[in-house]
Motif scaffolding. Structure first.
Motif, mmCIF file in Angstrom:
data_model
loop_
_atom_site.group_PDB
_atom_site.id
_atom_site.type_symbol
_atom_site.label_atom_id
_atom_site.label_comp_id
_atom_site.label_asym_id
_atom_site.label_seq_id
_atom_site.Cartn_x
_atom_site.Cartn_y
_atom_site.Cartn_z
ATOM 1 N N LEU A 1 0.858 -1.202 0.000
ATOM 2 C CA LEU A 1 0.000 0.000 0.000
ATOM 3 C C LEU A 1 0.883 1.238 0.000
ATOM 4 O O LEU A 1 1.825 1.338 0.800
ATOM 5 C CB LEU A 1 -0.880 0.025 1.246
ATOM 6 C CG LEU A 1 -2.299 -0.500 1.150
ATOM 7 C CD1 LEU A 1 -3.015 -0.329 2.481
ATOM 8 C CD2 LEU A 1 -3.106 0.174 0.035
ATOM 9 N N GLY A 2 0.600 2.177 -0.887
ATOM 10 C CA GLY A 2 1.388 3.413 -0.953
ATOM 11 C C GLY A 2 2.594 3.310 -1.860
ATOM 12 O O GLY A 2 3.276 4.311 -2.104
ATOM 13 N N GLU A 3 2.866 2.093 -2.377
ATOM 14 C CA GLU A 3 4.030 1.918 -3.265
ATOM 15 C C GLU A 3 3.728 2.400 -4.673
ATOM 16 O O GLU A 3 2.614 2.253 -5.159
ATOM 17 C CB GLU A 3 4.382 0.421 -3.361
ATOM 18 C CG GLU A 3 5.540 0.017 -2.513
ATOM 19 C CD GLU A 3 5.898 -1.451 -2.730
ATOM 20 O OE1 GLU A 3 5.707 -1.987 -3.833
ATOM 21 O OE2 GLU A 3 6.372 -2.055 -1.756
ATOM 22 N N ILE B 1 0.167 4.898 -7.994
ATOM 23 C CA ILE B 1 0.458 4.410 -6.632
ATOM 24 C C ILE B 1 -0.680 3.525 -6.112
ATOM 25 O O ILE B 1 -1.857 3.839 -6.314
ATOM 26 C CB ILE B 1 0.694 5.616 -5.689
ATOM 27 C CG1 ILE B 1 2.014 6.280 -6.095
ATOM 28 C CG2 ILE B 1 0.731 5.201 -4.217
ATOM 29 C CD1 ILE B 1 2.260 7.608 -5.465
ATOM 30 N N ILE B 2 -0.310 2.433 -5.455
ATOM 31 C CA ILE B 2 -1.329 1.541 -4.876
ATOM 32 C C ILE B 2 -2.028 2.294 -3.749
ATOM 33 O O ILE B 2 -1.407 2.643 -2.746
ATOM 34 C CB ILE B 2 -0.698 0.236 -4.358
ATOM 35 C CG1 ILE B 2 -0.066 -0.536 -5.523
ATOM 36 C CG2 ILE B 2 -1.739 -0.615 -3.633
ATOM 37 C CD1 ILE B 2 0.629 -1.835 -5.133
ATOM 38 N N ASN B 3 -3.325 2.563 -3.951
ATOM 39 C CA ASN B 3 -4.024 3.487 -3.058
ATOM 40 C C ASN B 3 -4.878 2.787 -2.006
ATOM 41 O O ASN B 3 -4.835 3.140 -0.833
ATOM 42 C CB ASN B 3 -4.900 4.411 -3.905
ATOM 43 C CG ASN B 3 -5.549 5.500 -3.089
ATOM 44 O OD1 ASN B 3 -4.839 6.323 -2.516
ATOM 45 N ND2 ASN B 3 -6.866 5.497 -3.017
ATOM 46 N N SER C 1 2.811 3.244 -14.113
ATOM 47 C CA SER C 1 3.094 4.524 -14.755
ATOM 48 C C SER C 1 2.171 5.601 -14.162
ATOM 49 O O SER C 1 1.038 5.318 -13.751
ATOM 50 C CB SER C 1 2.828 4.346 -16.244
ATOM 51 O OG SER C 1 2.379 5.518 -16.824
ATOM 52 N N GLU C 2 2.623 6.836 -14.162
ATOM 53 C CA GLU C 2 1.832 7.921 -13.535
ATOM 54 C C GLU C 2 0.510 8.188 -14.242
ATOM 55 O O GLU C 2 -0.382 8.814 -13.667
ATOM 56 C CB GLU C 2 2.665 9.200 -13.497
ATOM 57 C CG GLU C 2 3.625 9.190 -12.315
ATOM 58 C CD GLU C 2 4.513 10.409 -12.266
ATOM 59 O OE1 GLU C 2 4.272 11.340 -13.048
ATOM 60 O OE2 GLU C 2 5.442 10.399 -11.450
ATOM 61 N N VAL C 3 0.387 7.738 -15.479
ATOM 62 C CA VAL C 3 -0.871 7.996 -16.188
ATOM 63 C C VAL C 3 -1.973 7.005 -15.766
ATOM 64 O O VAL C 3 -3.109 7.114 -16.213
ATOM 65 C CB VAL C 3 -0.695 7.949 -17.722
ATOM 66 C CG1 VAL C 3 0.342 8.944 -18.181
ATOM 67 C CG2 VAL C 3 -0.334 6.547 -18.204
#
Lengths: 453, 423
Positions: free
Chosen positions: A261-263, A304-306, A267-269
């Motif tokens: 989690l949080g990692e 990011i894993i949210n 890709s940012e898209v």
């Protein structure tokens, strides 16, 4: 209608926690094969589901007799089962328990109207082998639990699918699914005639000329494909019950674990959402089957894993809150499920994506796909697919396939399209199997430097 | 109740079949080596098939009483004129009922199921399920025939893990006493053997499929042999009756009368006696599975596999092989041993092009040396693979679990030149 029975059963319960769901389902289905009506079925089911928790052990009892004495007998059985062993680890997270009722409207068509429409659809493909299945359901639920929730809902759903086989020197097949929460008024939005005619023409063209593409290249995956990918390689591994091992012997575990989690994963898209509250969607609901209010969930946010998908059991075990992912079908316990899972739109136009590709593929639809039981190793084989050369679509590609790991897939995406499309599906999970209506949604995604087979 | 329903149909001059099924199903589920939930389902369901000339409809009534039955029949009668004509030629008659299958009421006892689950956990199982059911069925039709049947089944499905590797086993029967919880030890052993796996390499290999893996493919084949799927564009067996579709090493039967077969039944959904039907004999496609309607269409007799609309497989039985696992290893050259597969999906049902993902321990065996590998799938063609079967072992066992939804008595098999791909 059943509120008194719900409250009576909950009052009678003598365990740490009890819930009861009375469910009535009416399902009508029609099947056409090669122009011939093969079957019409009308099913009315009604039953109740009791789930109790005692000293960390769960008991579940179902019966399709709605008599008061049957309910009490089932409650006693569930309590006995929950007392058969002690399981110290299991509990339920504290949540705001909702009391609400909601209904979805939908026009109900007469049987002859449905048959006439299906005959018209069928006649469009009369030169080919074809299979057309239609169904509509009315799902009525009355739910209460000993923590104070009371949810009453009524959701109609309508769906159809077809498989067309075109035979010439080769045999090609294409299938599509359509579906919504709602009624007969949804039919025009499916554009079945347009899609079927397109699919037949494409297969005919493909018979005449299709080029094999093998080797490394860039690839654009259309929304029909990316929706499936969002579901299979993000939605499923983000289900917290897989992560904790509850599905280990059936649907499998997950390559994702709690510490991720949080990692930064993608890709940012990349933004992947699961949202049950989309009106008219096949996976629509406003309260889950544990009495928790549904919400939009970001599984991946800016790469990011949210958050994971939780019910109250997994939320308790991971010391977090449920995000209302507990869903059940008739006869089954509520478990962690997706609803409408999709890639959020980016800022690329399709032609911009194509222009920037020298050598690659555009995969618009698929037939064959699969993924391993940790959701790490996946394969998609294109059905409608095209070759891209020097920034232009230059011909039909013959069944291009990608086999790729999930982390590699999410890292290789460099552009997300602007147009979001949704496709209905029935997701299988649970033991015994629970096929549940969901939506897979996607935008065009472009991946760089992928091995295409 | 069933008499009442038949009488209602007759009064309305409607042909019909009425089936009443009373069932209790139970499940014990465990994960992380602990039992988490016990479940029970109790259902009474009446299925009513109504036909008037060429118009038919199927209804289902939950927990039926006279009021609900009357309501359903009246609704059916109202809907029948609105139907288009369907292909319906009446129901064949065949009454050579064979019923020596095992029945064991104890399969649904809590203590029996808990004890199996706990034995499996103690033998190394990390997660799994014990599932059982008993069912009593009555069937009658408007021609005056009536019959009764009762069935039991139970299975253990257990998975073991060891440092990221896994093994899977099942034990399946109609009787609780035949369930062997110690299969969990085999699952654990496979999980241990499969550690430190390296990514496999693409190419053609001689593949040995375990009973679990072979059963997965054959459960698909069983549906492909249903005449309904053949006629609907869902089967590569279409148009191939009498032709070679598999190696001469392979024979496959559908059996509704297998003594310990979990899906054995005295009669099908049309009330016709079940039987053993040769589907593939020594590699030649002998028969599809039929109900009365599909049989009429194909100019043959029903095989007692109704489904009113789609004929359905009962137990798929592979003809006994003559080799041991060791002999299969000797025949093979560059071998991949796949202990389980899942997610079998077809690119084209008519050609049989498909892929399936290897799950649990996988081994590359060359010159007697075993190396654990991972991340592979079979990407091939079903008919080509069946034709390339070169050895069938004599170790068939009954397989049924989450991924194999109809029971298959499957052995180890050796298949030549299977296309293996990787991610």
């Amino acid at each position: 209608m059943y509120e008194d029975i719900l409250e009576y059963a909950i009052d009678k319960a003598n365990v740490d926690y009890a819930e009861i769901r009375i469910q009535k389902v009416e399902e009508n289905s029609i099947l056409f094969v090669n122009g011939s009506l093969k079957g019409v079925e009308s099913i009315k089911k009604e039953g109740f589901h009791i789930r109790v928790l005692n000293d960390g052990m769960l008991g579940f009892s179902f019966s399709n007799s709605l008599r008061k004495e049957s309910i009490i007998e089932a409650l006693e059985k569930a309590e006995k089962m929950a007392r058969a062993r002690i399981h110290h680890a299991i509990g339920l997270s504290d949540e705001k328990m909702e009391r609400a009722r909601y209904y979805v409207r939908g026009r109900r068509a007469e049987l002859d109207e449905k048959i006439e429409w299906l005959k018209d659809i069928d006649s469009m493909a009369k030169e080919h082998s074809r299979n057309i299945f239609y169904s509509d359901t009315m799902d009525e639920r009355y739910y209460a639990n000993s923590h104070g929730a009371m949810i009453i809902s009524k959701i109609p759903r309508i769906a159809m699918n077809y498989l067309i086989t075109v035979e010439d020197e080769r045999i090609e097949q294409m299938g599509r699914e359509f579906g919504n929460a709602g009624g007969w008024e949804k039919i025009p939005s499916w554009k079945v005639e347009e899609n079927m005619s397109h699919d037949i023409e494409f297969m005919k063209k493909m018979m005449k000329k299709a080029e094999k593409f093998r080797g490394k290249g860039d690839i654009i995956l259309g929304p029909y494909v990316t929706g499936l990918i969002a579901h299979e390689s993000c939605g499923h591994p983000w289900e917290a019950d897989r992560i904790i091992g509850r599905e280990a012997a059936q649907a499998g575990k997950s390559f994702v674990n709690e510490s991720m989690l949080g990692e930064k994963f993608a890709s940012e898209v990349i933004n992947v959402v699961d949202d049950p509250t989309i009106k008219g969607s096949y996976g629509f609901y406003l309260y889950d089957d544990e009495g928790v209010k549904a919400e939009k969930r970001y599984l991946i946010k800016n790469g990011i894993i949210n958050e994971f998908l939780h019910n109250r059991e997994t939320a308790f075990l991971m010391n977090t809150k449920s995000n209302a992912a507990a869903r059940a079908v008739y006869g089954r316990e509520p478990i962690v499920r997706m609803a409408n899972t999709y890639f959020e739109p980016g800022d690329y136009r399709f032609d911009e994506m194509v222009e920037e590709i020298k050598n690659g593929i555009y995969m618009k639809t698929y037939m064959e796909w699969n993924i391993d039981d940790t959701r790490y190793n996946q394969k998609y084989v294109g059905q409608e697919a095209y070759i891209i050369r020097n920034g232009e679509i230059s011909g039909i590609a013959f069944h291009p396939a990608i086999e790729i790991t999930t982390p590699a897939f999410y890292k290789k995406v460099d552009a997300a399209g602007r147009t979001l499309e949704f496709y209905p599906a029935v997701c299988g999970k649970g033991d015994p199997m629970q096929g549940i209506p969901v939506t897979t949604g996607g935008v065009d995604l472009r991946l760089r430097d992928v091995m295409i087979k | 109740m069933i008499d009442y329903t038949i009488k209602l149909l007759e009064e309305n001059d409607v042909e019909g079949i009425v089936r009443l099924a009373k069932s209790t199903e139970k499940q014990v589920r465990f994960y992380n080596e602990k039992i988490e939930i016990i479940k029970e389902w109790n259902e009474l369901i009446m299925h009513i098939f109504m036909a008037k000339g060429k118009k038919t409809i199927s209804m289902e009534v939950d927990s039926p009483d006279k009021r609900k039955i009357k309501c359903a029949v009246e609704r059916g009668i109202k809907l029948l004129p609105k139907m288009a004509d369907v292909e319906f030629y009446g129901i064949e008659e065949r009454n050579n009922f064979i019923d020596d299958k095992v029945f064991d009421e104890s399969v649904i006892e809590n203590d029996v199921m808990l004890s199996i689950a706990e034995d499996a956990i103690n033998a190394g199982g990390e997660a799994g399920t014990v599932y059982s059911s008993i069912e009593e069925m009555e069937i009658a039709n408007t021609n005056g025939s009536m019959n009764r049947d009762k069935n039991s089944m139970i299975y253990l499905s257990v998975r073991a893990f060891h440092y990221g590797s896994s093994g899977h086993e099942v034990s399946c029967s109609r009787s609780a006493s035949k369930i062997n919880a110690l299969v969990a030890e085999n699952a654990k052993e496979m999980a241990k053997k499969g550690v430190k796996a390296r990514k496999g390499k693409e190419g053609k290999y001689d593949v040995i499929l375990s009973p679990l893996a072979f059963a997965n493919l054959l459960s698909n084949l069983a549906f492909f042999s249903s005449a309904f799927y053949v006629d609907s564009g869902y089967s590569f067996l279409a148009g191939k009756t009498g032709k070679k579709v598999a190696s001469s090493e392979l024979s496959i039967y559908d059996s509704g009368i297998e003594r310990d077969g979990m899906f054995s039944r005295k009669f099908d959904d049309e009330g016709i006696s079940t039987q053993e039907t040769p589907v593939i004999e020594n590699g030649i496609l002998k028969s599809y599975l039929h109900n009365s309607t599909t049989a009429h269409r194909h100019g043959v007799r029903t095989t007692g596999n109704a489904g009113i609309v789609a004929p359905q497989p009962w137990n798929t039985v592979v003809g006994r092989g003559d080799k041991s696992m060791e002999e299969l290893m000797e025949i093979g050259r560059d071998i991949i041993y796949i202990t389980n597969v899942w997610y079998t999906r077809f690119q084209n049902y008519m050609t049989g092009d498909f892929s399936t993902v290897a799950r649990d321990a996988v081994f590359h065996i060359k010159n007697g040396e075993w190396k654990a590998i991972k991340q592979i799938r079979i990407s091939d063609n079903m008919e080509r693979m069946l034709k390339n079967i070169e050895g069938v072992a004599k170790d068939a066992k009954q397989i049924f679990w989450w991924e194999v939804e109809n029971p298959v008595f499957a052995p180890h098999v050796l298949i030549r030149d299977v296309n293996i791909t990787t991610a």
